[in-house]
Design a protein around this motif. Structure first.
Motif, PDB file in Angstrom:
ATOM      1  N   CYS A  37      30.896  76.383  66.396  1.00  0.00           N
ATOM      2  CA  CYS A  37      30.664  76.140  67.819  1.00  0.00           C
ATOM      3  C   CYS A  37      29.206  75.783  68.063  1.00  0.00           C
ATOM      4  O   CYS A  37      28.351  75.917  67.192  1.00  0.00           O
ATOM      5  N   MET A  38      28.950  75.331  69.267  1.00  0.00           N
ATOM      6  CA  MET A  38      27.574  75.178  69.742  1.00  0.00           C
ATOM      7  C   MET A  38      27.335  76.337  70.694  1.00  0.00           C
ATOM      8  O   MET A  38      28.017  76.480  71.708  1.00  0.00           O
ATOM      9  N   SER A  63      29.571  65.579  69.727  1.00  0.00           N
ATOM     10  CA  SER A  63      28.947  66.898  69.848  1.00  0.00           C
ATOM     11  C   SER A  63      27.426  66.776  69.818  1.00  0.00           C
ATOM     12  O   SER A  63      26.874  65.690  69.645  1.00  0.00           O
ATOM     13  N   ASP A  64      26.769  67.920  69.974  1.00  0.00           N
ATOM     14  CA  ASP A  64      25.308  67.984  69.931  1.00  0.00           C
ATOM     15  C   ASP A  64      24.816  68.557  68.611  1.00  0.00           C
ATOM     16  O   ASP A  64      23.753  69.183  68.558  1.00  0.00           O
ATOM     17  N   ILE A  65      25.561  68.334  67.543  1.00  0.00           N
ATOM     18  CA  ILE A  65      25.278  68.967  66.257  1.00  0.00           C
ATOM     19  C   ILE A  65      23.881  68.643  65.734  1.00  0.00           C
ATOM     20  O   ILE A  65      23.286  69.441  65.005  1.00  0.00           O
ATOM     21  N   ALA A  66      23.336  67.480  66.126  1.00  0.00           N
ATOM     22  CA  ALA A  66      22.002  67.080  65.661  1.00  0.00           C
ATOM     23  C   ALA A  66      21.024  66.897  66.821  1.00  0.00           C
ATOM     24  O   ALA A  66      19.916  66.393  66.620  1.00  0.00           O
ATOM     25  N   SER A 144      19.354  75.831  64.132  1.00  0.00           N
ATOM     26  CA  SER A 144      20.464  75.495  63.242  1.00  0.00           C
ATOM     27  C   SER A 144      21.076  74.206  63.756  1.00  0.00           C
ATOM     28  O   SER A 144      21.919  74.210  64.654  1.00  0.00           O
ATOM     29  N   LEU A 145      20.623  73.085  63.195  1.00  0.00           N
ATOM     30  CA  LEU A 145      21.062  71.758  63.610  1.00  0.00           C
ATOM     31  C   LEU A 145      21.200  70.865  62.387  1.00  0.00           C
ATOM     32  O   LEU A 145      20.572  71.105  61.357  1.00  0.00           O
ATOM     33  N   SER A 146      21.993  69.818  62.524  1.00  0.00           N
ATOM     34  CA  SER A 146      22.226  68.894  61.419  1.00  0.00           C
ATOM     35  C   SER A 146      21.087  67.881  61.295  1.00  0.00           C
ATOM     36  O   SER A 146      20.463  67.502  62.289  1.00  0.00           O
TER      37      SER A 146
END
Length: 217
Positions: A37-38, A63-66, A144-146
């Motif tokens: 999850c975010m 998503s906002d993964i990065a 914690s991001l890609s």
């Protein structure tokens, strides 16, 4: 490793190195499986991620993964459907190098503990969270991001300070969370050699040749 109780007859999970795909065996629907999850800085879930593609939300949108502008981090949520993970580690008599481990979604007796679900106030919580990625430093916050460079050359105290900068309740990982994940990996893989069972991770693509081993998240 010998399976006990309800685990008898279950097929261990493993990485299929021929196909490049993960084989869950009998464990795909295990009660303890976390959800990606975010997580907002205030500790609430913004949305859950597509478990097979973190660049997407569960609904298929981006998503906002990065995204460093997202006010939160990419995390794993533990406690699916409100089920806590209780476990007991019982030393085997006359065998100093072995033990019997029980994992359950209920507290069987006082030997069972759900350490990771205990909050700072001493009460049990519905969830706890662990980072999807190794931490990277963004605007003096441990994130914690890609696609980020992993933090390095900092003391433990500095890293803890950067983690807490995300907001109330944030911190670096604690021992009980790491121990629980190790127990679950041994259970799922039915092996103490978790590298052979699950893989060693990315072994190339270093950020720089002067600092081998540092990979982008």
């Amino acid at each position: 490793i010998t399976y006990l109780g309800d685990a008898i007859g279950m097929i261990p999970a493993k990485m299929n190195y021929s196909t490049g795909k993960f084989d869950y065996g009998s464990w795909s629907d295990a009660f303890f499986m976390p959800r990606p999850c975010m997580l907002r800085n205030d500790g609430t879930v913004a949305y859950y991620l597509d478990e097979n593609d973190y660049t997407k939300k569960e609904d298929g949108t981006a998503s906002d993964i990065a995204n460093t502008s997202f006010a939160g981090n990419a995390m794993m949520e533990w406690g699916r459907d409100g089920q806590k993970i209780w476990y007991a580690v019982i030393p085997d008599k006359n065998r100093s190098s072995s033990c019997t481990v029980y994992v359950s979604n209920t507290k069987i007796n006082n030997k069972f503990h759900a350490w990771s679900f205990i909050g700072k106030d001493g009460t049990l919580k519905d969830h706890f969270y662990t980072p999807i990625y190794n931490g990277s430093l963004v605007s003096n916050k441990l994130r914690s991001l890609s696609g980020r460079t992993v933090i390095q050359n900092n003391t433990a105290a500095q890293e803890t300070s950067y983690a807490k900068a995300n907001g109330n309740g944030w911190n670096t990982e604690v021992y009980c969370d790491v121990e629980l994940i190790n127990i679950l990996l041994i259970l799922m893989g039915k092996s103490l050699d978790t590298q052979a069972t699950f893989g060693v991770g990315n072994m190339s693509g270093y950020v720089s040749t002067s600092n081998p081993g540092m990979l982008s998240t």
